[in-house]
Scaffold this motif. Structure first.
Motif, PDB file in Angstrom:
ATOM      1  N   ALA A 130       0.832  -1.205   0.000  1.00 34.71           N
ATOM      2  CA  ALA A 130       0.000   0.000   0.000  1.00 34.71           C
ATOM      3  C   ALA A 130       0.865   1.253   0.000  1.00 34.71           C
ATOM      4  CB  ALA A 130      -0.936   0.013   1.198  1.00 34.71           C
ATOM      5  N   ARG A 131       0.280   2.313  -0.516  1.00 38.70           N
ATOM      6  CA  ARG A 131       0.841   3.654  -0.461  1.00 38.70           C
ATOM      7  C   ARG A 131      -0.241   4.577   0.089  1.00 38.70           C
ATOM      8  NH1 ARG A 131       5.574   6.480  -0.840  1.00 38.70           N
ATOM      9  NH2 ARG A 131       6.228   4.829  -2.283  1.00 38.70           N
ATOM     10  N   LEU A 132       0.090   5.283   1.166  1.00 44.18           N
ATOM     11  CA  LEU A 132      -0.802   6.288   1.729  1.00 44.18           C
ATOM     12  C   LEU A 132      -0.309   7.659   1.277  1.00 44.18           C
ATOM     13  CD1 LEU A 132      -1.037   4.884   5.367  1.00 44.18           C
ATOM     14  CD2 LEU A 132      -2.629   4.506   3.469  1.00 44.18           C
ATOM     15  N   ILE A 133      -1.207   8.467   0.748  1.00 43.95           N
ATOM     16  CA  ILE A 133      -0.863   9.814   0.300  1.00 43.95           C
ATOM     17  C   ILE A 133      -1.782  10.783   1.027  1.00 43.95           C
ATOM     18  CG2 ILE A 133      -0.695  11.389  -1.661  1.00 43.95           C
ATOM     19  CD1 ILE A 133      -0.272   8.905  -3.449  1.00 43.95           C
ATOM     20  N   VAL A 134      -1.198  11.623   1.864  1.00 42.75           N
ATOM     21  CA  VAL A 134      -2.003  12.531   2.684  1.00 42.75           C
ATOM     22  C   VAL A 134      -1.592  13.965   2.401  1.00 42.75           C
ATOM     23  CG1 VAL A 134      -0.444  12.272   4.662  1.00 42.75           C
ATOM     24  CG2 VAL A 134      -2.768  13.077   5.035  1.00 42.75           C
ATOM     25  N   LYS A 169       3.877   2.217   2.565  1.00 44.66           N
ATOM     26  CA  LYS A 169       4.710   3.414   2.457  1.00 44.66           C
ATOM     27  C   LYS A 169       3.807   4.640   2.417  1.00 44.66           C
ATOM     28  CE  LYS A 169       8.411   0.930   0.141  1.00 44.66           C
ATOM     29  NZ  LYS A 169       9.253   0.806  -1.051  1.00 44.66           N
ATOM     30  N   SER A 170       4.369   5.786   2.746  1.00 43.89           N
ATOM     31  CA  SER A 170       3.550   6.992   2.807  1.00 43.89           C
ATOM     32  C   SER A 170       4.226   8.162   2.117  1.00 43.89           C
ATOM     33  CB  SER A 170       3.233   7.355   4.258  1.00 43.89           C
ATOM     34  OG  SER A 170       4.422   7.640   4.972  1.00 43.89           O
ATOM     35  N   THR A 171       3.389   9.030   1.601  1.00 42.38           N
ATOM     36  CA  THR A 171       3.823  10.279   0.985  1.00 42.38           C
ATOM     37  C   THR A 171       2.998  11.399   1.610  1.00 42.38           C
ATOM     38  OG1 THR A 171       4.353   9.182  -1.103  1.00 42.38           O
ATOM     39  CG2 THR A 171       4.020  11.575  -1.176  1.00 42.38           C
ATOM     40  N   VAL A 172       3.678  12.376   2.185  1.00 43.94           N
ATOM     41  CA  VAL A 172       3.003  13.512   2.807  1.00 43.94           C
ATOM     42  C   VAL A 172       3.242  14.741   1.944  1.00 43.94           C
ATOM     43  CG1 VAL A 172       2.850  14.975   4.858  1.00 43.94           C
ATOM     44  CG2 VAL A 172       3.306  12.522   5.105  1.00 43.94           C
ATOM     45  N   ILE A 173       2.167  15.369   1.527  1.00 41.58           N
ATOM     46  CA  ILE A 173       2.257  16.574   0.701  1.00 41.58           C
ATOM     47  C   ILE A 173       1.703  17.740   1.516  1.00 41.58           C
ATOM     48  CG2 ILE A 173       1.600  17.686  -1.463  1.00 41.58           C
ATOM     49  CD1 ILE A 173       1.254  14.847  -2.617  1.00 41.58           C
ATOM     50  N   GLY A 174       2.595  18.587   1.981  1.00 42.16           N
ATOM     51  CA  GLY A 174       2.200  19.711   2.818  1.00 42.16           C
ATOM     52  C   GLY A 174       2.202  21.025   2.077  1.00 42.16           C
ATOM     53  N   SER A 175       1.799  22.070   2.798  1.00 43.98           N
ATOM     54  CA  SER A 175       1.767  23.438   2.263  1.00 43.98           C
ATOM     55  C   SER A 175       0.991  23.503   0.945  1.00 43.98           C
ATOM     56  CB  SER A 175       3.188  23.971   2.065  1.00 43.98           C
ATOM     57  OG  SER A 175       3.926  23.909   3.263  1.00 43.98           O
ATOM     58  N   ILE A 176      -0.187  22.856   0.915  1.00 43.96           N
ATOM     59  CA  ILE A 176      -0.898  22.735  -0.360  1.00 43.96           C
ATOM     60  C   ILE A 176      -1.558  24.031  -0.828  1.00 43.96           C
ATOM     61  CG2 ILE A 176      -1.274  20.258  -0.056  1.00 43.96           C
ATOM     62  CD1 ILE A 176      -4.231  20.967   0.585  1.00 43.96           C
ATOM     63  N   ALA A 191       4.731  10.113 -10.843  1.00 47.38           N
ATOM     64  CA  ALA A 191       5.896   9.237 -10.926  1.00 47.38           C
ATOM     65  C   ALA A 191       5.704   7.976 -10.083  1.00 47.38           C
ATOM     66  CB  ALA A 191       7.148   9.997 -10.493  1.00 47.38           C
ATOM     67  N   LEU A 192       5.073   8.122  -8.921  1.00 45.22           N
ATOM     68  CA  LEU A 192       4.774   6.947  -8.103  1.00 45.22           C
ATOM     69  C   LEU A 192       3.842   6.001  -8.844  1.00 45.22           C
ATOM     70  CD1 LEU A 192       4.225   8.611  -4.602  1.00 45.22           C
ATOM     71  CD2 LEU A 192       6.087   7.074  -5.243  1.00 45.22           C
ATOM     72  N   GLY A 193       2.891   6.557  -9.576  1.00 50.34           N
ATOM     73  CA  GLY A 193       1.981   5.732 -10.358  1.00 50.34           C
ATOM     74  C   GLY A 193       2.700   4.948 -11.452  1.00 50.34           C
ATOM     75  N   VAL A 194       3.615   5.603 -12.155  1.00 50.12           N
ATOM     76  CA  VAL A 194       4.381   4.922 -13.202  1.00 50.12           C
ATOM     77  C   VAL A 194       5.110   3.708 -12.618  1.00 50.12           C
ATOM     78  CG1 VAL A 194       6.313   5.128 -14.810  1.00 50.12           C
ATOM     79  CG2 VAL A 194       4.649   6.997 -14.621  1.00 50.12           C
ATOM     80  N   ALA A 195       5.673   3.910 -11.441  1.00 45.60           N
ATOM     81  CA  ALA A 195       6.442   2.833 -10.788  1.00 45.60           C
ATOM     82  C   ALA A 195       5.572   1.880  -9.992  1.00 45.60           C
ATOM     83  CB  ALA A 195       7.501   3.452  -9.868  1.00 45.60           C
ATOM     84  N   ALA A 196       4.275   2.174  -9.900  1.00 43.11           N
ATOM     85  CA  ALA A 196       3.360   1.381  -9.052  1.00 43.11           C
ATOM     86  C   ALA A 196       3.907   1.298  -7.637  1.00 43.11           C
ATOM     87  CB  ALA A 196       3.120   0.005  -9.630  1.00 43.11           C
ATOM     88  N   ALA A 197       4.391   2.415  -7.139  1.00 42.20           N
ATOM     89  CA  ALA A 197       4.999   2.444  -5.811  1.00 42.20           C
ATOM     90  C   ALA A 197       4.102   3.148  -4.806  1.00 42.20           C
ATOM     91  CB  ALA A 197       6.350   3.164  -5.876  1.00 42.20           C
TER      92      ALA A 197
END
Length: 197
Positions: A130-134, A169-176, A191-197
């Motif tokens: 899994a990948r969590l994107i917040v 794994k997680s990806t945090v996107i701040g200061s949106i 890019a994460l999608g291309v790599a299926a990561a």
């Protein structure tokens, strides 16, 4: 275009509770899906805000009730995929309430199959990653340093690992609110999608 030797079936779950267009989380979900398709992966998508399901209000309903058809369809998609991507905005330091209600519906005992004697799940989603994107208004480093990524760790430990999903794994996107941060986040997620990561 070079496709990876092992294209993966991916389920992308947009956890924003508002179905109106124009939300950044929705744009990130679009970017991940576009990248995954570009990478040769098979993608299914769920937008929680468009699903018809009620909030669970009793332990009896959770344990013995049948999942709504929309939730049963998501459970089937989870069984088909090998990688799960869940995107959501940080609200009051955690998942939005509708996203939490969605997870409660999906993880009913009839799907997870908890062993009464041990309280352990049979882990029906073992072997999936899994990948969590917040997303959040505060800087990402502040969330990780000061708040220690509390909601991400709780979601990983208490939900995803419980049903057998790992690694997470997680990806945090701040200061949106900053346009440059938004653009960088979209590029990173694609890019994460291309790599299926």
């Amino acid at each position: 275009m070079n496709h990876p030797p092992d294209p993966r079936p991916i389920l992308v779950i947009n956890g924003h509770p508002d179905a109106a267009p124009g939300h950044y989380v929705g744009a990130l979900a679009d970017a991940y899906c576009a990248g995954a398709i570009q990478g040769g992966h098979r993608v299914e998508r769920v937008d929680i805000a468009t699903l018809d399901f009620a909030v669970l209000r009793s332990a009896h309903d959770w344990e013995f009730g049948a999942p709504p058809p929309a939730i049963a369809a998501v459970q089937e998609k989870l069984l088909r995929c090998r990688h799960v991507v869940l995107l959501y905005p940080l609200w009051l330091g955690d998942l939005p309430a509708l996203a939490k209600a969605f997870l409660e519906q999906v993880a009913r005992p009839s799907f997870v199959r908890v062993v009464p004697e041990t309280g352990q799940a049979t882990q029906p989603l073992h072997g999936r990653s899994a990948r969590l994107i917040v997303t959040m208004g505060m800087p990402a480093f502040f969330y990780r340093l000061f708040y220690r990524s509390h909601s991400l760790k709780s979601l990983e430990r208490n939900v995803l690992r419980f049903v057998g999903i790992r690694p997470v794994k997680s990806t945090v996107i701040g200061s949106i609110e900053d346009e440059a941060c938004r653009a960088a986040g979209l590029a990173k997620v694609r890019a994460l999608g291309v790599a299926a990561a």
